[in-house]
Enzyme design. Structure first.
Site: not given
Ligand code: GAR
Length: 225
Positions: A69, A113, A178
């Site tokens: 990492r 998130h 979102e």
């Molecule tokens: C979204 O729902 C975001 O909130 C989540 O992944 C998805 C990505 O969708 N993020 C996490 O879970 C971070 N821990 P996208 O690629 O279509 O934006």
């Protein structure tokens, strides 16, 4: 007075629908910053094509090419820094970042998130909300700190759980919100109105409550007056 646009770098790992919402917001003017690059840790991330089609520079830093990492994050940070970003935006970036990386971008690293943090940090958030019998789920935009999904909230959008909801139906409804709250939070940053300190997030010098701004907004949040 400087008229330089706030420089935004977005990190994705997959579909990139939040990234796409930010690209659209930047092109309509709803976000006043400029997206200068999109990074992915996965060469096959669908969002890379969307970014390229929008004429945005794309970069792949494949985590599989690194022994650990620390070396991945060091290369990622160096490549991000070559774009001199004011804000680094995690948009479905599914890698845990090292303390060294997070510290380097302190106060200018945001994440979205899919839960009402502090509930359900980590993965499978909607499934966990359904299993717990919660009546609401949602999403949170927050500044990133060293604690996983633990940084102070900027905006939070609750979504009512409906009878018969599955992980997928709930995720779809949360995703709609979102796409509204991420551009909103990013624009507050671009306007210079958001600051993180040891107590939490300040909006226009006022400490936000623990869940951040509640969305939809009760009243317009304005800098004037
Ligand atoms: C979204 O729902 C975001 O909130 C989540 O992944 C998805 C990505 O969708 N993020 C996490 O879970 C971070 N821990 P996208 O690629 O279509 O934006």
């Amino acid at each position: 007075m400087s008229t330089a646009k706030t420089r935004l770098v977005i990190l994705i790992s997959g579909t990139g629908s939040n990234m796409e919402a930010l690209i659209q917001a930047a092109s309509s003017g709803a976000v006043s910053g400029e997206i200068v690059a999109v990074f992915s840790n996965r060469p096959d991330a669908r969002g890379l094509d969307t970014a390229r089609a929008a004429g945005i520079a794309t970069e792949v830093v494949n985590h599989r090419d690194f022994a650990d990492r620390e070396s991945f994050d060091a290369e990622l940070a160096a490549r991000i820094n070559s774009y001199a970003p004011d804000l680094v935006i995690l948009a479905g970036f599914m890698r845990i970042l090292t303390t060294a990386f997070v510290r380097q971008f302190h106060g200018r690293l945001m994440n979205i998130h899919p839960s009402l943090l502090p509930k359900y940090p980590g993965l499978h958030t909607h499934q966990r909300a359904l299993e717990a019998g919660d009546c609401e789920a949602g999403a949170t935009v927050h500044f990133v700190t060293e604690e996983l999904d633990g940084g102070p909230a900027i905006v939070q959008a609750p979504v009512a759980v409906r009878e018969g909801d599955t992980e997928q139906t709930l995720a779809e409804r949360v995703l709609v919100l979102e796409h509204q709250i991420y551009p909103y939070a990013v624009e507050l940053f671009c306007q210079g109105r958001l600051v993180i300190n040891t107590q939490g997030v300040l909006l226009d010098d006022q400490l936000l409550p623990p869940g951040g701004i509640s969305y939809p907004l009760q009243k317009p949040v304005r800098s004037e007056q």
